[in-house]
Scaffold this motif. Structure first.
Motif, short mmCIF file in Angstrom:
data_model
loop_
_atom_site.label_atom_id
_atom_site.label_comp_id
_atom_site.label_asym_id
_atom_site.label_seq_id
_atom_site.Cartn_x
_atom_site.Cartn_y
_atom_site.Cartn_z
N ARG A 135 -24.68 44.29 -2.62
CA ARG A 135 -24.05 43.12 -2.97
C ARG A 135 -24.77 42.33 -3.44
O ARG A 135 -24.46 41.43 -4.48
N GLU A 141 -26.00 42.77 -7.11
CA GLU A 141 -25.10 42.73 -7.94
C GLU A 141 -25.02 41.30 -8.51
O GLU A 141 -24.97 41.06 -9.63
N PHE A 142 -25.19 40.36 -7.46
CA PHE A 142 -25.04 39.12 -8.30
C PHE A 142 -26.47 38.47 -8.19
O PHE A 142 -26.76 37.32 -8.40
N ARG A 144 -24.83 40.41 -18.28
CA ARG A 144 -24.26 41.81 -18.51
C ARG A 144 -23.19 42.11 -19.47
O ARG A 144 -23.41 43.05 -20.21
N GLN A 145 -22.44 41.09 -19.54
CA GLN A 145 -21.37 41.28 -20.69
C GLN A 145 -21.76 40.97 -21.79
O GLN A 145 -20.88 41.02 -22.91
N ALA A 169 -23.23 37.86 -14.25
CA ALA A 169 -22.17 38.74 -14.97
C ALA A 169 -21.80 38.34 -16.42
O ALA A 169 -21.75 39.26 -17.41
N HIS A 170 -22.49 37.14 -16.86
CA HIS A 170 -22.14 36.83 -18.36
C HIS A 170 -23.53 37.56 -18.98
O HIS A 170 -23.29 37.93 -20.20
N ASP A 191 -21.29 29.92 -0.64
CA ASP A 191 -20.09 30.52 0.47
C ASP A 191 -20.11 31.88 0.62
O ASP A 191 -19.90 32.42 1.68
N LEU A 192 -20.27 32.48 -0.58
CA LEU A 192 -20.30 33.98 -0.88
C LEU A 192 -21.16 34.67 0.09
O LEU A 192 -20.81 35.49 0.88
N PRO A 201 -27.46 34.20 -9.67
CA PRO A 201 -25.89 34.65 -9.26
C PRO A 201 -24.80 34.27 -10.37
O PRO A 201 -24.03 35.23 -10.44
N GLY A 253 -16.12 29.43 -2.16
CA GLY A 253 -15.92 30.18 -3.66
C GLY A 253 -17.23 29.99 -4.37
O GLY A 253 -17.50 30.96 -5.41
#
Lengths: 500, 321
Positions: free
Chosen positions: B282, B285-286, B213-214, B210-211, B43-44, B206, B39
């Motif tokens: 991908r 993206e992160f 961007r948001q 997301a945080h 791992d990703l 990574p 997770g």
């Protein structure tokens, strides 16, 4: 409200598609199976199944993984009640009263109320997630380190106060649990504590080896010691359904458990285990059957089972609204989403309405499926108790070993389980309760972490614990509980002294 | 006599047996050890490359999570595996740059006990702030740190992590220690920053991307040498007057003495996989840039990282044993 209904309708449209229904069912079935198999938890299973989800659409993948997660909550209660084998933190509490009920010939009723309570709580929690997820997140975010510490302190004090038998022994076990919980790497300095140079201990002692050893396998050894106990269990399977009296006693517990569980599930780092403990403590204190606790009180099964399922649902809230996983299973969900090219976070509701509302609707659908799967199975599970012990026990031990090994793919955890089995057996002989120790083990390290973080942030000013309203309230209740308990205990102690 | 003749015949056979084995490689499923829990970022990345790798090698690539002890447990396992190319490791900054300096009783040598095959991706760290903290640049941060009577608090994913060490360095550059608040993992730390309990955090891109961007947190500075293509508006530390470049990295390694043909084949396949549009997208993206180093270059890279982090680990005071 109208918007909510239309959103939910949209969600059900997604969840009820043939493909999503099939995978929800598949997830629920797998989840139930791994829940029943001791030790193999949802974390191991989901990580194993993660690659399979790559080929599925994102919504379907998440619906299946979520099904595994709450399926495991249902299945976990089965072994806890029948065999005293908790596979997860959250089902430890169920063993306390559930296993006693099974020994009294009420295994069917215990399994039934666990399933029904879970379904009810799951349904309520699903509505809660849909209606007020974002709002609840804000409440959860207002919990600072000081507040967490006070909440957990309250939990530990109540655990000591409510323990069966000797309070001194209970305090001793809680402290031992805290000490065991502190093994491993210190969060603040990275220093190793009590690891004796064993690298496997640097991340602490695993929960499953302790719980499985002290509860499950120790119990097996004890059963082998007394052949008469086995025959009692064999002959008394009892009615599978609840009596009117049991319904009356269990209903308020389910309601209370739902409320406690829904709230504690939202707290980051809380989740199902904290919820189950919280509900158990509450039931011991306030339920009508509190005098029967320790002898198989149905309230002690109904409340925690409702609470852990409610929490399992609401623990999705931080993930869905903030993109923050509150436990290991949720972290895996984040991984699954990212692999699908979706970044979980506040924007997910707008960006991925199919996923968001479809998942919520599928939670309810999944819970209904689980109820339908589990109720008819109760008869079968109870029959499990009639399997001759020479077949049942070796297979349980094998499954335990597989389960423990699969945690970290490391044989070290199997050795730890053996160690704690021996210790659990000794504790039983010395009449020491393992439950308070486990509560200390779970809460202790979290408490330490929050205490030290609160101290770091306040630069060592202890006033922070009474200046924050949430923290001050918790400490107030804790003090009140101590005083309340001290009074009758003084009396009881005197009575016992006179009688003895 | 017969025996010696047989031995004489066998000697050249065994000499060519190794390359033959390499030709037959992979003969069985390949174990890819990930020294972190499922997770997480490591791992990703492993799962992202395992799928195309498996397709190209014609054998399943099975991911085995062996978390624990700062990624050293899984790495030690890989070091001790047979060097036949059927056991590989997702090596990273923790297992091969920081932990060797952190753990005195480590049972492997990050260079001698491994064959380093390819650098998969490089990720910068990023300093993020709660939007209400009023910190938009390093100048703001320096001023707030100077003016606050108690100094600033900054969260990280844990003691001894590269993000923690970045905080230590920043404090040294500012001439006043920053109050480091360690968490168990990036998730809880980010929660505390979003909730406003801690104003700042040093995080890997990574987990922070997301945080940012948001808009739930504001990016203050990036620790890479140049601006990140996915976040061109975020200035680097160096641009803002702090001469500090750090990147966390992930690579593919195997036990020492892997047969050369296996290493070459893997390096070639990975080079192609990393240039696939889907994988690049991908990774972007992160927040990671795909790595492009030959096995020899990657080995030199690991050696340089080891040398660079050791003094910082000592100065941070983080000490597991």
């Amino acid at each position: 409200m109208e918007l909510l209904l239309s959103n939910l309708a949209h969600g059900f449209g997604v969840a009820l598609s043939l493909q999503n229904l099939t995978f929800a069912l598949l997830g629920a079935l797998i989840g139930t199976a791994i829940g029943v198999l001791p030790g193999i938890g949802p974390v191991a299973t989901i990580s194993l199944l993660l690659p399979i989800t790559f080929g599925l659409p994102a919504t379907t993948a998440i619906i299946m993984l979520a099904g595994i997660f709450y399926g495991a909550q249902y299945g976990g209660s089965t072994t806890s009640i029948l065999l005293n084998l908790p596979g997860e933190v959250s089902s430890v509490v169920t063993t306390l009263e559930g296993y006693k009920m099974a020994r009294n010939g009420r295994a069917g009723a215990a399994l039934a109320i666990a399933a029904i309570g879970s379904f009810f709580a799951g349904s309520v929690a699903t509505i809660l997630v849909a209606a007020s997820g974002p709002l609840l997140t804000q409440v959860a975010l207002s919990f600072g380190p000081a507040d967490y510490f006070s909440l957990m302190l309250l939990g530990l004090i109540i655990a000591c106060v409510l323990a069966q038998g000797s309070v001194v022994k209970a305090i001793g076990m809680v402290v031992l649990g805290v000490a065991l919980g502190l093994v491993g790497t210190d969060v603040q300095t990275g220093q190793q504590r009590f690891t004796f140079g064993i690298p496997e201990l640097s991340d602490g002692i695993g929960f499953v080896p302790i719980a499985m050893g002290m509860f499950g396998i120790a119990e097996i050894i004890l059963n082998l010691e007394r052949p008469e106990a086995r025959s009692v269990l064999k002959s008394k399977v009892g009615s599978l359904w609840l009596t009117r009296q049991e319904w009356l006693r269990a209903t308020p517990s389910v309601l209370r458990g739902t409320v406690v569980g829904s709230f504690l599930g939202i707290l980051p780092g809380g989740g199902a285990s904290l919820a189950a403990f919280g509900s158990y403590m509450m039931e011991r204190k306030v339920s009508r059957g509190r005098h029967e606790f320790g002898k198989g009180a149905i309230e002690g099964v109904a409340g925690p089972e409702a609470a852990n399922n409610a929490a399992a649902q609401t623990s999705f809230i931080p993930l869905l609204t903030l993109g923050i996983p509150s436990n290991a299973v949720m972290a895996l969900m984040v991984g699954a989403l990212i692999i699908q090219g979706i970044q979980p976070g506040p924007r997910m509701v707008e960006a991925q309405p199919d996923l968001f509302w479809g998942l919520i609707a599928s939670m309810w659908v999944g819970n209904l499926m689980l109820l339908v799967i589990n109720l008819p199975l109760i008869g079968m599970w109870v029959k499990l108790l009639q399997v001759p012990y020479k077949f049942l026990y070796p297979s349980i031990l094998v499954f335990c070993c597989i389960g423990v090994y699969s945690l970290n793919n490391n044989v070290f955890d199997v050795y730890m389980t053996v160690l704690f089995t021996v210790f659990g057996y000794m504790c039983n002989k010395l009449r020491l309760e393992p439950a308070p120790m486990l509560i200390g083990f779970v809460l202790g390290p979290m408490m330490e972490e929050h205490l030290r973080r609160a101290m770091l942030l306040s630069r060592g000013d202890w006033m922070v614990f009474v200046q924050r309203p949430i923290s001050a309230t918790m400490l107030g209740i804790a003090a009140f509980a101590l005083v309340l308990m001290a009074l009758p205990n003084i009396r009881k102690g005197k009575d016992q002294a006179l009688a003895g | 006599m017969r025996l010696t003749r047989r031995a004489a015949l066998a000697a050249p056979l065994s000499a060519i047996a190794a390359p033959l084995a390499a030709q037959g490689w992979p003969a069985q499923p390949i174990r890819l050890i990930v020294p972190f829990a499922p997770g997480g970022t490591t791992d990703l990345i492993a799962r992202l490359i395992a799928a195309p790798l498996q397709e190209r090698l014609g054998q399943p690539v099975v991911i085995e999570n062996r978390p624990g002890a700062g990624a050293t447990l899984g790495s030690q396992m890989a070091a001790q595996a047979a060097p036949d190319g059927h056991t590989l490791l997702l090596s990273n900054i923790a297992s091969h740059a920081i932990s060797p300096a952190l753990y005195a009783n480590l049972r492997y040598d990050a260079l001698r006990d491994f064959t380093h095959i390819a650098l998969l991706t490089l990720n910068p760290s990023v300093i993020v702030a709660n939007p209400r903290a009023g910190i938009a640049s390093m100048a703001d941060l320096a001023r707030a740190h100077r003016e606050s009577p108690r100094g600033l608090d900054m969260a990280s994913s844990g003691a001894g992590s590269s993000n923690h060490l970045l905080i230590v360095r920043l404090g040294q550059m500012l001439g006043r220690e920053i109050n480091h608040i360690p968490f168990r993992g990036a998730g809880p730390a980010m929660t505390a920053v979003i909730a406003g309990q801690v104003p700042l955090m040093s995080d890997s891109l990574p987990s922070a991307a997301a945080h940012i961007r948001q808009g739930s947190v504001r990016a203050v500075a990036m620790s890479s040498a140049e601006r990140h293509p996915a976040f061109p508006e975020v200035a680097t530390l160096r641009e803002q007057g702090f001469d500090l470049v750090t990147n966390s990295w992930f690579g593919l390694s195997g036990p020492a003495r892997l047969p050369a043909p296996v290493v070459e084949r893997l390096a070639r396949e990975l080079r192609e996989i990393l240039s696939l549009g889907e994988i690049r997208a991908r990774f972007a993206e992160f927040g990671g840039a795909p790595g492009a180093l030959s096995p020899a270059e990657f080995t030199a890279f690991v050696a340089a990282e080891l040398a660079a982090w050791a003094p910082l680990v000592r100065e941070s005071g983080a000490q597991p044993d």
